[in-house]
Structure formats: structure tokens, C-alpha cells
Design a protein around this motif. Structure first.
Motif, PDB file in Angstrom:
ATOM      1  N   PRO A  76      46.965  49.792  51.770  1.00 46.51           N
ATOM      2  CA  PRO A  76      47.631  49.490  50.493  1.00 46.51           C
ATOM      3  C   PRO A  76      46.805  48.565  49.602  1.00 46.51           C
ATOM      4  CG  PRO A  76      49.234  49.447  52.264  1.00 46.51           C
ATOM      5  CD  PRO A  76      47.880  49.608  52.906  1.00 46.51           C
ATOM      6  N   ILE A  77      46.207  47.529  50.178  1.00 43.51           N
ATOM      7  CA  ILE A  77      45.404  46.602  49.365  1.00 43.51           C
ATOM      8  C   ILE A  77      44.119  47.275  48.873  1.00 43.51           C
ATOM      9  CG2 ILE A  77      44.153  45.476  51.264  1.00 43.51           C
ATOM     10  CD1 ILE A  77      45.518  43.672  48.171  1.00 43.51           C
ATOM     11  N   GLY A  78      43.566  48.183  49.657  1.00 49.53           N
ATOM     12  CA  GLY A  78      42.355  48.903  49.247  1.00 49.53           C
ATOM     13  C   GLY A  78      42.594  49.767  48.013  1.00 49.53           C
ATOM     14  N   TYR A  79      43.725  50.462  47.985  1.00 52.97           N
ATOM     15  CA  TYR A  79      44.057  51.290  46.823  1.00 52.97           C
ATOM     16  C   TYR A  79      44.406  50.401  45.625  1.00 52.97           C
ATOM     17  CZ  TYR A  79      45.895  55.228  44.137  1.00 52.97           C
ATOM     18  OH  TYR A  79      46.107  56.187  43.167  1.00 52.97           O
ATOM     19  N   TYR A  80      45.136  49.341  45.884  1.00 50.76           N
ATOM     20  CA  TYR A  80      45.477  48.376  44.842  1.00 50.76           C
ATOM     21  C   TYR A  80      44.210  47.850  44.164  1.00 50.76           C
ATOM     22  CZ  TYR A  80      46.990  43.882  42.876  1.00 50.76           C
ATOM     23  OH  TYR A  80      47.216  42.814  42.044  1.00 50.76           O
ATOM     24  N   GLU A  81      43.202  47.526  44.955  1.00 46.77           N
ATOM     25  CA  GLU A  81      41.943  47.021  44.394  1.00 46.77           C
ATOM     26  C   GLU A  81      41.228  48.083  43.564  1.00 46.77           C
ATOM     27  OE1 GLU A  81      39.963  45.452  47.843  1.00 46.77           O
ATOM     28  OE2 GLU A  81      41.057  43.543  47.711  1.00 46.77           O
ATOM     29  N   LYS A  82      41.317  49.339  43.960  1.00 45.77           N
ATOM     30  CA  LYS A  82      40.726  50.418  43.152  1.00 45.77           C
ATOM     31  C   LYS A  82      41.416  50.481  41.794  1.00 45.77           C
ATOM     32  CE  LYS A  82      38.107  52.874  46.192  1.00 45.77           C
ATOM     33  NZ  LYS A  82      36.668  52.981  45.995  1.00 45.77           N
ATOM     34  N   ILE A  83      42.732  50.345  41.776  1.00 49.00           N
ATOM     35  CA  ILE A  83      43.490  50.395  40.527  1.00 49.00           C
ATOM     36  C   ILE A  83      43.131  49.226  39.614  1.00 49.00           C
ATOM     37  CG2 ILE A  83      45.827  50.095  39.548  1.00 49.00           C
ATOM     38  CD1 ILE A  83      45.382  52.925  40.537  1.00 49.00           C
ATOM     39  N   PHE A  84      43.087  48.037  40.162  1.00 46.91           N
ATOM     40  CA  PHE A  84      42.934  46.855  39.325  1.00 46.91           C
ATOM     41  C   PHE A  84      41.503  46.392  39.133  1.00 46.91           C
ATOM     42  CE2 PHE A  84      47.404  46.723  40.261  1.00 46.91           C
ATOM     43  CZ  PHE A  84      47.925  46.412  39.014  1.00 46.91           C
ATOM     44  N   ASN A  85      40.538  47.054  39.718  1.00 51.83           N
ATOM     45  CA  ASN A  85      39.154  46.632  39.568  1.00 51.83           C
ATOM     46  C   ASN A  85      38.384  47.494  38.577  1.00 51.83           C
ATOM     47  OD1 ASN A  85      36.999  44.902  40.099  1.00 51.83           O
ATOM     48  ND2 ASN A  85      36.150  46.305  41.604  1.00 51.83           N
ATOM     49  N   PHE A  86      39.082  48.309  37.775  1.00 49.06           N
ATOM     50  CA  PHE A  86      38.320  49.175  36.883  1.00 49.06           C
ATOM     51  C   PHE A  86      37.565  48.407  35.812  1.00 49.06           C
ATOM     52  CE2 PHE A  86      42.673  49.390  35.249  1.00 49.06           C
ATOM     53  CZ  PHE A  86      42.523  49.148  33.892  1.00 49.06           C
ATOM     54  N   THR A  87      37.944  47.174  35.512  1.00 51.31           N
ATOM     55  CA  THR A  87      37.162  46.411  34.543  1.00 51.31           C
ATOM     56  C   THR A  87      35.913  45.808  35.176  1.00 51.31           C
ATOM     57  OG1 THR A  87      38.503  44.444  34.889  1.00 51.31           O
ATOM     58  CG2 THR A  87      39.120  45.885  33.057  1.00 51.31           C
ATOM     59  N   GLY A  88      35.791  45.848  36.494  1.00 57.31           N
ATOM     60  CA  GLY A  88      34.573  45.415  37.159  1.00 57.31           C
ATOM     61  C   GLY A  88      33.470  46.436  37.053  1.00 57.31           C
ATOM     62  N   PHE A  89      33.778  47.554  36.372  1.00 59.52           N
ATOM     63  CA  PHE A  89      32.838  48.655  36.224  1.00 59.52           C
ATOM     64  C   PHE A  89      31.520  48.235  35.593  1.00 59.52           C
ATOM     65  CE2 PHE A  89      31.108  51.302  32.877  1.00 59.52           C
ATOM     66  CZ  PHE A  89      30.532  52.284  33.630  1.00 59.52           C
ATOM     67  N   ASN A  90      31.557  47.360  34.573  1.00 59.66           N
ATOM     68  CA  ASN A  90      30.326  47.081  33.850  1.00 59.66           C
ATOM     69  C   ASN A  90      29.273  46.406  34.711  1.00 59.66           C
ATOM     70  OD1 ASN A  90      32.574  45.412  33.419  1.00 59.66           O
ATOM     71  ND2 ASN A  90      31.615  44.295  31.777  1.00 59.66           N
ATOM     72  N   LYS A  91      29.583  46.127  35.947  1.00 58.15           N
ATOM     73  CA  LYS A  91      28.585  45.580  36.855  1.00 58.15           C
ATOM     74  C   LYS A  91      28.017  46.678  37.765  1.00 58.15           C
ATOM     75  CE  LYS A  91      31.136  41.268  36.926  1.00 58.15           C
ATOM     76  NZ  LYS A  91      32.265  41.651  36.124  1.00 58.15           N
ATOM     77  N   LYS A  92      28.519  47.892  37.610  1.00 60.23           N
ATOM     78  CA  LYS A  92      28.126  48.992  38.507  1.00 60.23           C
ATOM     79  C   LYS A  92      27.293  50.029  37.763  1.00 60.23           C
ATOM     80  CE  LYS A  92      32.388  48.665  41.172  1.00 60.23           C
ATOM     81  NZ  LYS A  92      33.579  49.355  41.573  1.00 60.23           N
ATOM     82  N   ASP A  93      26.813  50.976  38.525  1.00 57.11           N
ATOM     83  CA  ASP A  93      26.070  52.109  37.990  1.00 57.11           C
ATOM     84  C   ASP A  93      27.046  53.020  37.254  1.00 57.11           C
ATOM     85  OD1 ASP A  93      24.518  54.315  37.530  1.00 57.11           O
ATOM     86  OD2 ASP A  93      24.329  54.885  39.633  1.00 57.11           O
TER      87      ASP A  93
END
Length: 195
Positions: A76-93
Motif C-alpha cells: 500500500p505505501i509503495g503505490y501511495y508513493e507512486k501516486i504522490f511522487n509525480f512531482t519528483g519527476f524533474n529529478k529523473k530521466d
């Protein structure tokens, strides 16, 4: 039932296994309790009638977790983090977040494809709805703006990218999710008009 004048998050779809984690009997209950206080933070609302009394939560969100999180090995926490971490994108490829889905409807009045949904990730690009790709694609006015963004069919995949969407759609609607994000470079060429 207007929840946001900016965007509504639909969910996070996966199509391959993330881990060997075995499902647990209480995963849906844990996810429900995890998401209930925070679903408004990402404009992740349910339009199901059974969720209306709870302000748009939580059967839809929990079902998405079960179908696309638990099924593919996410806690549950893993999916939650996928949902709420989309603004962390600008640090990724950015190749992980290409435009892969556009839902449109044809507008005779505007002689354009009006975009109602977008999806970013990996996979083949798909357009649902109007297939008039030689005609313009428009993003309707967002928030309190009076302008629409206009793209040609040829520009759609290259100019409508996740960073642009994050900066011009998500961040104005949820500025607390985008603290410190810099203006998007290279997408200002996207035409805007005051339809």
C-alpha cells in the motif's frame, strides 16, 4: 461535482511486476486508511456514487491499488508513493514519462480536437476519441485562465510533455507540490490563444 478547476488525477497504471511481494489480506484496508486523509492533496477524486458521501474517496482509489499496485507486487505505501511522487519527476530521466495517451473529443465550433485526458509513462502512444490528427489539438482553459494551448498533431508528442504539464497544469493548481520547480524551458513555443 467540480473538485478542481485545474486537473483531476486518474491514477497510476502499471503493466509489469514491480517486486515479488505477496499480497496481504489487509492490503485494501491499509491502503484505504492511508489514502483517505490525502486524496485531495493530489486531486485524486472518485466519481463513483458510493464515494460521493465521503467527498470522492475511497473505493475507486482502493480498487486501483488492488488492480495496479498489489497485483504487481506493490505494498500500500509503495503505490501511495507512486501516486504522490509525480512531482519528483524533474529529478529523473524524462524518457520514463513520455506522452503515451491522449483522450480527445472533436469540436465543430473550434474545428479542433479538445484534450480531456493525458497519460504519461512508457509504452506506445495512443489517441482515443477524435483521430483527426491533421487538425489542431487544444487544451481547454485551465483554472481561471481564458487562453487555450494549441498544438498541431505533429507537435503533440514532443511539446505536450510531462514537465510542461506539471509546470502549467499541476503546479498552478497545487503550488505546494511544486515548491522550487523552475520554469519549463523549450515549451514556451506552444501557441496560446484567447478562444
Amino acid at each position: 461535482m467540480i473538485f478542481s478547476n485545474w486537473f483531476c488525477l486518474m491514477g497510476y497504471w502499471l503493466n509489469y511486476k514491480q517486486s515479488d511481494r505477496e499480497p496481504r489480506a489487509n492490503d485494501s484496508e491499509v491502503f484505504h486508511h492511508l489514502i483517505e486523509p490525502y486524496f485531495r492533496h493530489a486531486n485524486w477524486f472518485s466519481f463513483k456514487s458510493q464515494d460521493k458521501d465521503k467527498g470522492g474517496c475511497c473505493s475507486y482509489q482502493t480498487n486501483l491499488y488492488m488492480d495496479y499496485g498489489q497485483k504487481f507486487g506493490l505494498s500500500p505505501i509503495g503505490y501511495y508513493e507512486k501516486i504522490f511522487n509525480f512531482t519528483g519527476f524533474n529529478k529523473k530521466d524524462d524518457s520514463e514519462y513520455r506522452l503515451v495517451f491522449v483522450k480527445t473529443r472533436w469540436s465543430d465550433k473550434m474545428c479542433s480536437n479538445v484534450i480531456s485526458q493525458v497519460g504519461f509513462g512508457q509504452g506506445n502512444f495512443k489517441i482515443v476519441g477524435s483521430k483527426r490528427t491533421t487538425k489542431p489539438f487544444v487544451i481547454p482553459p485551465i483554472g481561471s485562465a481564458t487562453r487555450v494551448f494549441v498544438l498541431s498533431g505533429a507537435e503533440l508528442k514532443s511539446n505536450l510533455n510531462f514537465l510542461w504539464f506539471l509546470y502549467y497544469v499541476v503546479c498552478p493548481g497545487k503550488p505546494d507540490m511544486c515548491r522550487g520547480m523552475k520554469p519549463v524551458v523549450g515549451t514556451s513555443e506552444m501557441a496560446s490563444s484567447g478562444f
